[in-house]
Design an enzyme around this catalytic site. Sequence first.
Site, PDB file in Angstrom:
ATOM      1  CB  SER A 145      -0.019  -3.736  -0.239  1.00 24.81           C
ATOM      2  OG  SER A 145       0.651  -4.984  -0.113  1.00 24.81           O
ATOM      3  CE1 TYR A 158      -0.488  -3.592   5.399  1.00 24.03           C
ATOM      4  CE2 TYR A 158      -0.186  -5.419   3.870  1.00 24.03           C
ATOM      5  CZ  TYR A 158       0.113  -4.132   4.282  1.00 24.03           C
ATOM      6  OH  TYR A 158       1.011  -3.379   3.555  1.00 24.03           O
TER       7      TYR A 158
END
Length: 276
Positions: A145, A158
């Site tokens: 990401s 995350y």
Amino acid sequence: MRAAPDETPRPLALITGASGGIGAAFAKLLAAEGFDLLLVARRRSALNEVAADCQVKGAAVQSVVCDLTDPASGALLEAAVRSEGRLLNLLVNNAGYGLMTPVGSAGLEEELGIVDLNVRAVMELSLRFLPDLRQTGGGLINLSSLVAFRPLPYFSAYSASKAYVQTFSELLGRELAHEGVRVLALCPGYTKTGFQQRAGADVGAADRYVPKHSPERVARDGWRAYQRGRRVKIVGLGNWTMARFGFLVAPFVGFAARKAYAHVKRLQVKGEDHER
């Protein structure tokens, strides 16, 4: 899913989180590219819909419904591949989730679930199927990401999990390059999927101001990068700029994250008031 004895079998790909979003986009793309598929997700009905679309494209598909946070899931998926009497050619570790919340406020089970799915499952499946990939000359596509480069407040677990995936994938790719096994860390930014709703971060401002791409664009760019032997692919020029030069606007990113979280909390309060 087995090929007839006189046929050359299509290569086999395993995709986690294949019931929607980027995982479903990868499934349809790889079906069109000539792969047979083993699709993994928790939602049976959505998974069956994706499988049907892939079968139309000529792929033989096996669907496995399981929760990858379950420690037994890795062995289950390995058994599913072995039941085909084939070796795996491509592993797409796509499944993952995050939570937009201050550290420690989501509950221990939810926070640890992020680590189990985004970190442990990625590492376990990568290592379980590494012998297959060595024999087939295949590889891995691990979903990282943009936050692996630019971590966000209120997305701490995350962000940290994706930093792990990024480092693990890049170094694994370096170690395996001489063995002919490719490893790609695919780094999308804001992608309109079910992730935002699951994370509690479905804020309208992101749609207006944040660079975003479709799941199909992410899968297509990732597949091209993998074919070219790239080890890292950041999707989109805006995201690449943020990843490489985001330190210049880091204070603004932190401010924006705090404002976004405050906006989400206001929406939640309004929803509770409306229900009452």
